[in-house]
Design a protein around this motif. Sequence first.
Motif, mmCIF file in Angstrom:
data_model
loop_
_atom_site.group_PDB
_atom_site.id
_atom_site.type_symbol
_atom_site.label_atom_id
_atom_site.label_comp_id
_atom_site.label_asym_id
_atom_site.label_seq_id
_atom_site.Cartn_x
_atom_site.Cartn_y
_atom_site.Cartn_z
ATOM 1 N N LEU A 5 0.823 -1.209 0.000
ATOM 2 C CA LEU A 5 0.000 0.000 0.000
ATOM 3 C C LEU A 5 0.859 1.261 0.000
ATOM 4 C CD1 LEU A 5 -2.855 -0.971 2.459
ATOM 5 C CD2 LEU A 5 -3.003 -0.702 -0.010
ATOM 6 N N LEU A 6 1.967 1.233 0.727
ATOM 7 C CA LEU A 6 2.869 2.391 0.731
ATOM 8 C C LEU A 6 3.489 2.624 -0.641
ATOM 9 C CD1 LEU A 6 4.656 2.014 4.177
ATOM 10 C CD2 LEU A 6 2.958 3.722 3.502
ATOM 11 N N VAL A 7 3.879 1.550 -1.322
ATOM 12 C CA VAL A 7 4.454 1.678 -2.666
ATOM 13 C C VAL A 7 3.407 2.213 -3.638
ATOM 14 C CG1 VAL A 7 5.353 0.361 -4.620
ATOM 15 C CG2 VAL A 7 6.256 -0.028 -2.330
ATOM 16 N N LEU A 8 2.187 1.712 -3.545
ATOM 17 C CA LEU A 8 1.124 2.213 -4.417
ATOM 18 C C LEU A 8 0.805 3.680 -4.131
ATOM 19 C CD1 LEU A 8 -1.306 -0.839 -4.524
ATOM 20 C CD2 LEU A 8 0.169 0.006 -6.356
ATOM 21 N N LEU A 9 0.802 4.049 -2.854
ATOM 22 C CA LEU A 9 0.561 5.443 -2.495
ATOM 23 C C LEU A 9 1.681 6.341 -3.016
ATOM 24 C CD1 LEU A 9 -1.250 7.411 -0.934
ATOM 25 C CD2 LEU A 9 0.153 6.946 1.062
#
Length: 56
Positions: A5-9
């Motif tokens: 989720l952090l990478v996508l954000l």
Amino acid sequence: MVPLLLVLLLALVLFGAGFALKALWWVAVVVLVLWLVGFFVRPAGTGGARGRWYRW
């Protein structure tokens, strides 16, 4: 799951920043063209002197 989720954000933020910077470049080009047109096509002031088309 959290790292994904952090990478996508991060990808979403960078994509948004890239789009905003590209849009700002286009705005800067349009303003430059308008400034150049206004610089060369300025109205004559009082007494035949060529004045500035802007007030500042």
